[in-house]
Design a protein around this motif. Structure first.
Motif, PDB file in Angstrom:
ATOM      1  N   ARG A  20       0.821  -1.213   0.000  1.00  0.00           N
ATOM      2  CA  ARG A  20       0.000   0.000   0.000  1.00  0.00           C
ATOM      3  C   ARG A  20       0.850   1.257   0.000  1.00  0.00           C
ATOM      4  O   ARG A  20       0.472   2.264  -0.585  1.00  0.00           O
ATOM      5  N   TYR A  21       2.030   1.210   0.607  1.00  0.00           N
ATOM      6  CA  TYR A  21       2.928   2.363   0.530  1.00  0.00           C
ATOM      7  C   TYR A  21       3.582   2.449  -0.844  1.00  0.00           C
ATOM      8  O   TYR A  21       3.827   3.542  -1.357  1.00  0.00           O
ATOM      9  N   ALA A  27       2.586   6.558  -7.381  1.00  0.00           N
ATOM     10  CA  ALA A  27       1.748   7.681  -7.795  1.00  0.00           C
ATOM     11  C   ALA A  27       2.538   8.979  -7.736  1.00  0.00           C
ATOM     12  O   ALA A  27       2.432   9.820  -8.635  1.00  0.00           O
ATOM     13  N   LEU A  28       3.364   9.146  -6.705  1.00  0.00           N
ATOM     14  CA  LEU A  28       4.192  10.341  -6.606  1.00  0.00           C
ATOM     15  C   LEU A  28       5.266  10.374  -7.692  1.00  0.00           C
ATOM     16  O   LEU A  28       5.623  11.455  -8.181  1.00  0.00           O
ATOM     17  N   LEU A  33       7.234  12.918 -12.567  1.00  0.00           N
ATOM     18  CA  LEU A  33       7.604  12.818 -13.979  1.00  0.00           C
ATOM     19  C   LEU A  33       6.753  13.760 -14.823  1.00  0.00           C
ATOM     20  O   LEU A  33       7.259  14.422 -15.731  1.00  0.00           O
ATOM     21  N   GLY A  34       5.474  13.831 -14.511  1.00  0.00           N
ATOM     22  CA  GLY A  34       4.594  14.734 -15.243  1.00  0.00           C
ATOM     23  C   GLY A  34       4.964  16.191 -15.060  1.00  0.00           C
ATOM     24  O   GLY A  34       4.995  16.964 -16.017  1.00  0.00           O
ATOM     25  N   ARG A  71      -4.103   7.695  -9.576  1.00  0.00           N
ATOM     26  CA  ARG A  71      -3.539   6.566  -8.832  1.00  0.00           C
ATOM     27  C   ARG A  71      -3.419   6.885  -7.355  1.00  0.00           C
ATOM     28  O   ARG A  71      -3.663   6.028  -6.506  1.00  0.00           O
ATOM     29  N   PHE A  72      -3.035   8.108  -7.012  1.00  0.00           N
ATOM     30  CA  PHE A  72      -2.894   8.479  -5.608  1.00  0.00           C
ATOM     31  C   PHE A  72      -4.241   8.444  -4.899  1.00  0.00           C
ATOM     32  O   PHE A  72      -4.360   7.888  -3.804  1.00  0.00           O
ATOM     33  N   ILE A  73      -5.249   9.021  -5.529  1.00  0.00           N
ATOM     34  CA  ILE A  73      -6.580   9.047  -4.910  1.00  0.00           C
ATOM     35  C   ILE A  73      -7.131   7.637  -4.752  1.00  0.00           C
ATOM     36  O   ILE A  73      -7.630   7.269  -3.681  1.00  0.00           O
TER      37      ILE A  73
END
Length: 90
Positions: A20-21, A27-28, A33-34, A71-73
């Motif tokens: 889960r981490y 996601a970060l 990268l974005g 992905r983070f949400i």
């Protein structure tokens, strides 16, 4: 037959805690990268790694940012949000 302990017994915790981490870290990474792609679009050298024009870098950076946020949400909701208890009969 050998009575070997399982991984959970040896570590004292579930491997699911690490997963889960990892989901949040990935996601970060996508978000970072974005942001890098989006902001490096204005550099005259084009950033070096990707031979894209400024518009292509901004579009690809925006896609990575949106994907990283999604992905983070979803990872936060699936792994860290308190699950509702439906067993309570009022």
């Amino acid at each position: 037959m050998l009575n070997l302990p399982t991984t959970e017994e040896r570590l004292g915790k579930s491997p699911q805690r690490l997963v889960r981490y990892f989901v949040l870290v990935m996601a970060l990474v996508y978000l970072g990268l974005g942001v890098w792609l989006f902001w490096s679009a204005g550099e005259p050298s084009g950033g070096g790694l990707l031979q894209l024009g400024p518009t292509g870098r901004r579009v690809l950076g925006g896609v990575f940012i949106l994907y990283g946020l999604m992905r983070f949400i979803r990872g936060y909701q699936a792994n860290f949000r308190k699950k509702p208890n439906f067993d309570d009969n009022e």
